[in-house]
Motif scaffolding. Structure first.
Motif, short mmCIF file in Angstrom:
data_model
loop_
_atom_site.label_atom_id
_atom_site.label_comp_id
_atom_site.label_asym_id
_atom_site.label_seq_id
_atom_site.Cartn_x
_atom_site.Cartn_y
_atom_site.Cartn_z
N GLN A 32 0.86 -1.19 0.00
CA GLN A 32 0.00 0.00 0.00
C GLN A 32 0.89 1.24 0.00
O GLN A 32 1.69 1.44 0.92
N LYS A 50 -2.92 9.62 -1.64
CA LYS A 50 -4.34 9.59 -1.94
C LYS A 50 -4.58 8.85 -3.26
O LYS A 50 -3.82 9.01 -4.21
N PRO A 51 -5.61 8.05 -3.30
CA PRO A 51 -5.91 7.34 -4.54
C PRO A 51 -6.15 8.34 -5.67
O PRO A 51 -6.93 9.29 -5.53
N PRO A 56 -6.17 6.07 -12.99
CA PRO A 56 -4.97 5.22 -12.76
C PRO A 56 -3.75 5.79 -13.46
O PRO A 56 -3.81 6.20 -14.61
N SER A 74 0.08 3.56 -9.67
CA SER A 74 -1.04 2.69 -9.27
C SER A 74 -1.01 1.38 -10.07
O SER A 74 -1.29 0.30 -9.51
N GLU A 96 1.71 -0.67 -8.58
CA GLU A 96 1.26 -1.20 -7.28
C GLU A 96 0.36 -2.41 -7.47
O GLU A 96 0.51 -3.44 -6.79
N GLN A 97 -0.58 -2.33 -8.41
CA GLN A 97 -1.46 -3.46 -8.68
C GLN A 97 -0.70 -4.67 -9.22
O GLN A 97 -0.97 -5.81 -8.85
#
Length: 784
Positions: A203, A207-208, A212, A216, A219-220
């Motif tokens: 994580q 902030k999200p 994308p 991100s 990270e995924q």
């Protein structure tokens, strides 16, 4: 500038430091380039202004100066020059008149200068054109311009640096906040990965994003990889635990198998010793033909069972890595002769020609393990005879090359048997697989022979292969590199001086047999001719005699297709012209009484084909020697080796009667072994366990002790240890102790050596084995 240590304290990682360095370097280069361009532009601008100032100053005084020169008012000219010198942009001025006068003011500057020369003219309306009265040269220094520009450039560079540094640090801060700190988080997460850390997902502390972005997506991707690794790791850990369990179970099973083989071997060898021993004793008693067949069948069955037991133990030893090879000098020809002697009767029973071909370049002595090499060839020859119903079995040795005292050999066994299907060839080396079952017949054996051969060849550093066609036979070959023994191990070649220069006719209808005989004779200086039938032989004999060049000897096969061989012998002997010619019979399938039959038919010598390599040249040499002595006698292989002396030697050991103690708990084996030893001329005392044996050697002197290992009350190991202690305490000479046991594993032999025994012999034993042991120790007994 901030130091690296300070930046590290701020949490800046090496990647950020390198990024900062590259940005600073890039900014510095840009500043230098911009400042350089600015310096060049500024210097050119100021030089242009300086030139314009010179031109304006000249314009102000050129008119009056031209008039003064025309009227020769030189004082005013000098004053005008001094006025021009007062200008800051002019350091030196000079006037040269057309009449040669020169006026100057100031000092010519050093360094780089700007110099311009202008014409001085006098213009009046009465003249058509202005009159030139001289020229004015104005010189100004530009060094001050360059100093001013340089000072200005340094100030600009300092100002730009002060502006770039905060900008670079700000950029670095932006990169760290938005990118590098998240990359560091991913790196720390990956560095700490293990089965426990994989449980928690990655994580990033931000902030999200609304959409994308690259972080991100990365990270995924890492979290997806984490889940896959977690699943694979759990599966791998379970597999490892399972594999460790299976490995431990396999080790226990292998140990149990080895222990089972040792126990089975021990239990089978005890009754097998009785069967083989008493069957051998029976062969020395008066028996009719039917009884002899029964005893022969009993011996063959017992030897087959013993071979299977030995194969199983060899497989177990090789799997455990405990099989060691010897390296001793030996004669490979003698090894082949022993195999021919051993398997000759089996080949004759099937009507097969057992042939042998040896390269003449084969050294007389090699260094290796003759027992294991004999085991390999014995397996290959036995299989060839087993799977061949007609034709021949050929064993051949070829020297492939020599290098630095090593000899590369190719040992091949060829047969004309049933052959092997191509799809079955990979199965021939598999243990417990019998290809005979595919030929709709049951054959003896456990299917371990070729497996053991392959592993033995690998241990010797060689290779083994085969070539086969169904219905056309097979050829198995082994390629090995053995060391040639030194001169001390060489053997004298047989005498052949009487053979050289002779003319010999070979009569043989079988192509392979004829070829082998011709190859052997071609090594000597003889004239050879060959025919296939009796009619051709008679024709050749007549033609040679008519030409005045008769044959000295005929080598005749025991079978020719167009006439009985004994009838051909009689026809040759009935012709007085061929009376001095010697006749040697070579039989591929000799039977009892054949030699006498051919002697009566007129032959001079009789020999089995399988023994050609050892006896052919000596017999021919002796035949021609008898011709020189005008003698005629019938020769066989026994004529060359004094059979009477050999028989006496086989029945008695060289050093006479030996005193032997036999320690054996099994009454049947004890009686059998005692009779075998007595048959060899030994004086034997027996004991049924180690405790009884210890009482005997204290009161009797023995030359040799045969000690069983597994006995009640006191086993052979403890008894041997007590014997060695007793010998030390009483200062007695060491008595050789031979382990005579049914346990034949590698660790059993090591245990015997550790207990103080001198030799190890596995049951079942026979007369020849006991004779070999007695001969080994009889010399020491004779000396004592």
């Amino acid at each position: 500038m901030l130091s690296n240590r300070f930046l590290k304290r701020l949490g800046v990682r090496p990647l950020a430091l390198r990024l900062l360095g590259w940005v600073l370097l890039y900014s510095l280069i840009l500043s230098l380039v911009a400042t350089g361009v600015q310096m060049i532009g500024e210097s050119e601008r100021q030089k242009t202004e300086l030139q314009s100032s010179q031109e304006r100053a000249v314009e102000l005084i050129s008119g009056s100066m031209g008039t003064n020169l025309w009227v020769m008012n030189f004082s005013e000219v000098a004053n005008s020059l001094d006025d021009m010198r007062a200008m800051p942009s002019v350091q030196y001025a000079r006037v040269i008149t057309t009449t040669g006068e020169e006026f100057s003011t100031g000092q010519y500057p050093e360094g780089r200068v700007i110099s311009q020369t202008f014409p001085l003219e006098f213009n009046r309306s009465t003249f058509d054109q202005p009159r030139r009265v001289g020229e004015l040269t104005v010189v100004s220094s530009v060094e001050q311009i360059y100093e001013n520009v340089q000072d200005q450039a340094l100030m600009n560079l300092l100002f730009q640096s002060l502006v770039v540094m905060p900008g670079t640090l700000g950029l670095l801060l932006i990169v760290r906040v938005t990118l590098s700190r998240h990359l560091e988080t991913m790196a720390d997460y990956a560095a700490k990965l293990n089965l426990d850390a994989l449980v928690d997902p990655l994580q990033l502390r931000r902030k999200p994003p609304r959409r994308p972005d690259e972080l991100s997506e990365l990270e995924q991707a890492l979290n997806k990889m984490r889940l896959q690794i977690l699943e694979d790791t759990r599966s791998l850990r379970q597999t490892t635990i399972k594999t460790q369990g299976e490995r431990d179970e396999a080790i226990r099973a292998n140990h149990a198998k080895n222990q089972f083989l040792a126990n089975v071997s021990h239990e089978l060898r005890i009754p097998l010793q009785s069967v083989l021993g008493y069957a051998n004793l029976l062969t020395d008693t008066p028996l009719d033909q039917e009884q002899r067949e029964y005893v022969s069948t009993l011996l063959n069955a017992s030897e087959s069972l013993s071979a299977i037991i030995n194969d199983l133990l060899d497989i177990s030893s090789m799997e455990a890595g405990k099989l060691e090879l010897e390296a001793i000098p030996f004669d490979l020809r003698e090894t082949l002769n022993d195999l021919i002697h051993m398997l000759g009767s089996r080949a004759r029973e099937k009507g097969l020609a057992l042939e042998m071909r040896v390269d003449e370049n084969l050294p007389w002595a090699m260094v290796g393990d003759p027992v294991r090499l004999r085991q390999i060839l014995l397996n290959l020859l036995s299989n060839a005879i087993k799977f061949t119903d007609s034709g021949h079995v050929l064993i051949s040795i070829e020297v492939l090359g020599r290098k630095e005292g090593n000899v590369r050999l190719r040992l091949a066994v060829e047969d004309t048997g049933v052959g092997i299907n191509p799809e079955d060839i990979p199965l021939v080396y598999e243990p417990y697989v019998q290809l005979g079952q595919r030929f709709q017949r049951q054959l003896p054996g456990a299917g371990l022979g070729l497996t053991i051969c392959r592993q033995l060849v690998d241990l010797m550093g060689g290779s083994m292969d085969l070539e086969s066609r169904p219905g056309q036979g097979s050829t198995f070959w082994v390629e090995l590199t053995l060391q040639a023994a030194g001169d001390a191990s060489t053997r004298i070649r047989p005498d052949s001086h009487m053979v050289r220069g002779r003319k010999i006719l070979v009569v043989d209808s079988y192509e392979l047999s004829r070829k082998i005989t011709l190859e052997m004779l071609s090594r000597y200086e003889v004239q050879i001719e060959a025919v296939k039938a009796a009619g051709e032989a008679l024709t050749s004999l007549r033609q040679a005699f008519d030409a005045g060049d008769p044959y000295h000897a005929i080598i005749l096969d025991g079978f020719v297709p167009d006439m009985d061989s004994d009838l051909l012998c009689r026809q040759i002997r009935s012709n007085p012209q061929w009376a001095d010619m010697r006749l040697l019979i070579l039989s591929s399938n000799p039977q009892r009484g054949d030699a006498e039959h051919f002697r009566q038919a007129g032959a001079d010598a009789f020999l089995s084909k399988s023994l050609r390599e050892s006896y052919l040249i000596p017999i021919l040499n002796q035949l021609f020697l008898d011709v020189e002595k005008q003698e005629r006698r019938f020769l066989t292989r026994f004529s060359l080796q004094a059979i009477t002396d050999v028989t006496v030697k086989q029945r008695q050991i060289p050093c006479g009667r030996m005193r032997v103690l036999l320690v054996e708990d099994n009454p049947v084996n004890r009686t059998l072994t005692r009779r075998l030893l007595e048959k060899l001329g030994c004086e034997v005392m027996t004991a049924n366990d180690g405790q009884a044996a210890s009482a005997l050697w204290q009161w009797h002197q023995f030359d040799l002790v045969f000690m069983d290992c597994v006995m009640p009350r006191m086993d052979g190991f403890e008894a041997t240890r007590r014997l060695r202690r007793w010998e030390e305490d009483h200062h007695r000479a060491r008595v050789p102790v031979v382990a005579l046991t049914a346990s034949a594993m590698e660790e059993d032999e090591e245990r015997c050596r550790a207990a103080g025994m001198d030799a190890f012999v596995a049951k079942p034993v026979n007369l020849e084995m006991l004779r070999a042991i007695l001969e080994q120790y009889c010399q020491a007994a004779a000396e004592s």
